[in-house]
Design a protein around this motif. Structure first.
Motif, PDB file in Angstrom:
ATOM      1  N   ILE A   1       0.873  -1.175   0.000  1.00  0.00           N
ATOM      2  CA  ILE A   1       0.000   0.000   0.000  1.00  0.00           C
ATOM      3  C   ILE A   1       0.910   1.224   0.000  1.00  0.00           C
ATOM      4  O   ILE A   1       1.640   1.448   0.964  1.00  0.00           O
ATOM      5  CB  ILE A   1      -0.943  -0.008   1.218  1.00  0.00           C
ATOM      6  CG1 ILE A   1      -1.851  -1.246   1.175  1.00  0.00           C
ATOM      7  CG2 ILE A   1      -1.770   1.277   1.260  1.00  0.00           C
ATOM      8  CD1 ILE A   1      -2.644  -1.490   2.434  1.00  0.00           C
TER       9      ILE A   1
ATOM     10  N   GLN B   1      -5.634   9.266  -2.121  1.00  0.00           N
ATOM     11  CA  GLN B   1      -7.051   8.914  -2.150  1.00  0.00           C
ATOM     12  C   GLN B   1      -7.568   8.564  -0.765  1.00  0.00           C
ATOM     13  O   GLN B   1      -8.743   8.721  -0.477  1.00  0.00           O
ATOM     14  CB  GLN B   1      -7.282   7.733  -3.090  1.00  0.00           C
ATOM     15  CG  GLN B   1      -6.956   8.047  -4.523  1.00  0.00           C
ATOM     16  CD  GLN B   1      -7.077   6.822  -5.402  1.00  0.00           C
ATOM     17  OE1 GLN B   1      -7.351   5.715  -4.942  1.00  0.00           O
ATOM     18  NE2 GLN B   1      -6.878   7.010  -6.689  1.00  0.00           N
ATOM     19  N   ILE B   2      -6.656   8.054   0.074  1.00  0.00           N
ATOM     20  CA  ILE B   2      -7.016   7.625   1.429  1.00  0.00           C
ATOM     21  C   ILE B   2      -6.037   8.235   2.412  1.00  0.00           C
ATOM     22  O   ILE B   2      -4.832   8.271   2.163  1.00  0.00           O
ATOM     23  CB  ILE B   2      -6.987   6.090   1.547  1.00  0.00           C
ATOM     24  CG1 ILE B   2      -8.049   5.483   0.617  1.00  0.00           C
ATOM     25  CG2 ILE B   2      -7.212   5.650   2.998  1.00  0.00           C
ATOM     26  CD1 ILE B   2      -7.978   3.987   0.532  1.00  0.00           C
TER      27      ILE B   2
ATOM     28  N   LYS C   1      -7.490  -1.848   2.942  1.00  0.00           N
ATOM     29  CA  LYS C   1      -7.792  -2.543   1.688  1.00  0.00           C
ATOM     30  C   LYS C   1      -9.286  -2.491   1.365  1.00  0.00           C
ATOM     31  O   LYS C   1      -9.666  -2.352   0.204  1.00  0.00           O
ATOM     32  CB  LYS C   1      -7.293  -3.985   1.747  1.00  0.00           C
ATOM     33  CG  LYS C   1      -5.778  -4.071   1.655  1.00  0.00           C
ATOM     34  CD  LYS C   1      -5.280  -5.498   1.680  1.00  0.00           C
ATOM     35  CE  LYS C   1      -3.782  -5.538   1.496  1.00  0.00           C
ATOM     36  NZ  LYS C   1      -3.251  -6.904   1.476  1.00  0.00           N
TER      37      LYS C   1
ATOM     38  N   ILE D   1      -9.939   0.974   0.064  1.00  0.00           N
ATOM     39  CA  ILE D   1      -9.387   1.085  -1.293  1.00  0.00           C
ATOM     40  C   ILE D   1     -10.374   0.506  -2.303  1.00  0.00           C
ATOM     41  O   ILE D   1     -10.599   1.063  -3.371  1.00  0.00           O
ATOM     42  CB  ILE D   1      -8.012   0.376  -1.391  1.00  0.00           C
ATOM     43  CG1 ILE D   1      -6.952   1.187  -0.651  1.00  0.00           C
ATOM     44  CG2 ILE D   1      -7.612   0.151  -2.852  1.00  0.00           C
ATOM     45  CD1 ILE D   1      -5.623   0.452  -0.487  1.00  0.00           C
TER      46      ILE D   1
END
Length: 117
Positions: free
Chosen positions: A20, A44-45, A109, A112
């Motif tokens: 990641i 994005q995160i 995850k 995501i």
């Protein structure tokens, strides 16, 4: 973003080992906002702690969302009293500390993939 360097280092290592990517690491809310603004592309995160020096995680998250509303923020905090407020404000997930590294990776995850785990 967390205020404890050892925790941040541990998160960074386990996320990197899990393939990641990490855009940046910040140790307080103001630093997080600066680094988020300077990032290209924007992450994005974001993993955010609630209790941090200079600005709490919820305040920092709201400023990040003003910059990029699509950013998904995962709160990791021992302060469960802010759970509902964080989720209501738009957090993608809330993980209560102490949390296992496995739990953190699985939650990242899921976010995501756009899932609610």
């Amino acid at each position: 973003m967390d205020d404890e360097a050892a925790i941040v280092d541990m998160y960074s290592k386990i996320l990197t080992a899990s393939k990641i990517p990490i855009a940046f690491v910040a140790y307080d809310g103001e630093d997080a906002i600066r680094k988020f603004e300077d990032s290209n592309p924007k992450p994005q995160i974001v993993i955010m702690d609630y209790r941090m020096p200079s600005m709490n995680g919820l305040e920092a998250s709201k400023k990040i969302w003003k910059i990029e509303p699509a950013t998904r923020i995962i709160f990791i905090s021992a302060d469960t009293g802010v759970r509902d407020e964080a989720l209501k404000a738009g957090a993608a997930a809330f993980i209560q500390k102490p949390a296992s590294l496995r739990e953190i990776v699985l939650e990242v995850k899921c976010v995501i993939r756009g899932l609610n785990c």
